[in-house]
Design a protein around this motif. Sequence first.
Motif, short mmCIF file in Angstrom:
data_model
loop_
_atom_site.label_atom_id
_atom_site.label_comp_id
_atom_site.label_asym_id
_atom_site.label_seq_id
_atom_site.Cartn_x
_atom_site.Cartn_y
_atom_site.Cartn_z
N THR A 178 -0.86 66.43 119.30
CA THR A 178 0.12 65.39 118.99
C THR A 178 0.76 64.86 120.27
O THR A 178 0.90 63.64 120.46
CB THR A 178 1.21 65.93 118.05
OG1 THR A 178 0.61 66.31 116.80
CG2 THR A 178 2.28 64.88 117.79
N LEU A 179 1.17 65.75 121.14
CA LEU A 179 1.78 65.34 122.41
C LEU A 179 0.80 64.57 123.28
O LEU A 179 1.19 63.64 124.00
CB LEU A 179 2.30 66.56 123.16
CG LEU A 179 3.40 67.38 122.46
CD1 LEU A 179 3.80 68.58 123.30
CD2 LEU A 179 4.61 66.52 122.15
N VAL A 234 10.00 57.50 121.68
CA VAL A 234 9.37 58.80 121.47
C VAL A 234 10.39 59.93 121.34
O VAL A 234 10.07 61.02 120.86
CB VAL A 234 8.39 59.10 122.63
CG1 VAL A 234 9.14 59.58 123.87
CG2 VAL A 234 7.34 60.11 122.21
N GLN A 288 10.78 61.96 118.17
CA GLN A 288 9.62 62.74 117.72
C GLN A 288 9.49 64.08 118.44
O GLN A 288 8.57 64.84 118.15
CB GLN A 288 8.34 61.91 117.93
CG GLN A 288 8.34 60.58 117.20
CD GLN A 288 7.07 59.81 117.42
OE1 GLN A 288 5.97 60.29 117.10
NE2 GLN A 288 7.17 58.61 117.98
N ARG A 306 -1.69 62.67 122.06
CA ARG A 306 -1.83 61.34 121.45
C ARG A 306 -0.63 60.45 121.77
O ARG A 306 -0.76 59.23 121.89
CB ARG A 306 -2.02 61.45 119.94
CG ARG A 306 -3.39 61.98 119.53
CD ARG A 306 -3.64 61.72 118.05
NE ARG A 306 -2.71 62.47 117.20
CZ ARG A 306 -2.94 63.68 116.73
NH1 ARG A 306 -4.09 64.29 117.01
NH2 ARG A 306 -2.06 64.27 115.96
N LEU A 307 0.54 61.06 121.91
CA LEU A 307 1.74 60.30 122.27
C LEU A 307 1.79 59.97 123.76
O LEU A 307 2.73 59.30 124.22
CB LEU A 307 2.99 61.11 121.90
CG LEU A 307 3.27 61.29 120.41
CD1 LEU A 307 4.41 62.28 120.19
CD2 LEU A 307 3.61 59.94 119.77
N ARG A 308 0.80 60.47 124.51
CA ARG A 308 0.70 60.22 125.97
C ARG A 308 1.84 60.87 126.73
O ARG A 308 2.28 60.37 127.77
CB ARG A 308 0.61 58.73 126.26
CG ARG A 308 -0.54 58.05 125.53
CD ARG A 308 -0.75 56.67 126.06
NE ARG A 308 -1.23 56.72 127.44
CZ ARG A 308 -2.42 56.26 127.82
NH1 ARG A 308 -3.25 55.76 126.93
NH2 ARG A 308 -2.78 56.31 129.08
#
Length: 293
Positions: free
Chosen positions: A51-52, A8, A11, A54-56
């Motif tokens: 977005t953050l 991650v 990103q 969804r990226l957990r």
Amino acid sequence: MDDPVLRVQSQLTDRDRVLLGWLYDHGVLTSFQIAQALFPSLDFCQRRLRTLYRLRLVARFRPQRADGGSYPYHYVIDQLGAEVVAASRDERPPRRDHARVERRRWTSTRSLSHRLGVNGFLTDLVGHARTHPGTGLMEWLPEVACQRAGTFTSRQDPGLVRAYQPRVRPDGYGRWVENGVEVPFFVEYDTGAEQLSILAGKVDGYRELFGTIGRAWPVLFWLHSAAREGNLRRVLADVALAVATGARDHAAMTGLGPAEAVWAVAGREGQRLRLADLAGYAVDASGRAGEAA
């Protein structure tokens, strides 16, 4: 083996890293606070937060209003976000249940409004600096960091001074800079729940701290109403420390934030001062102070 932290990292933007660090250190922020401090618009902020999420990296919850409806999303650190922050700081990885414990803490705590208020002071200052060149919040320490021995000392101080455990419990400590003028300060965020005598009694803890470390900085009482501020100022009329008060309802009515002219020094009359103007009330280790002290 696939490492989710490494996966991650590419990103993340610098702004993402700042936000994750804040959530890790300060617990909880609303989408409005995050937008004010870090983004040019609420819409842009909400897209990035999704977005953050969804990226957990972050988790969120939405408290319900007693009179119906709901508050904006409140964001906390998620487990992967906590691991990213720890890795970036070269710290020991957080416990496996770190995020779950933190999320449960803030979704059920009675102190949520107080923590959001303190964090709002932080985001107000950072948001002001984002749109006002020449200003900046150079440091911000939460309550837990303020209570550690040696936090407000230097290597030149005697060992007993460096080992001193502060008795006072500030809600935050910051260093604000405006056009080259720097002012360290403590913040006491008031919700109106404590008696004025308890608020005033906190000054004794600051007096002890300043006497021990040989330096002193303004103590800011950020009160919920102008009426309560007036009552506290009468109680503190003869205080011998640099104490300044401000009222959030007055600030909201005038469209001003804590960096601007909302501060009145206890025991002194005159126009309200900007945060940078309070630099004259700071005393360094040599005993020197600005002209206003």
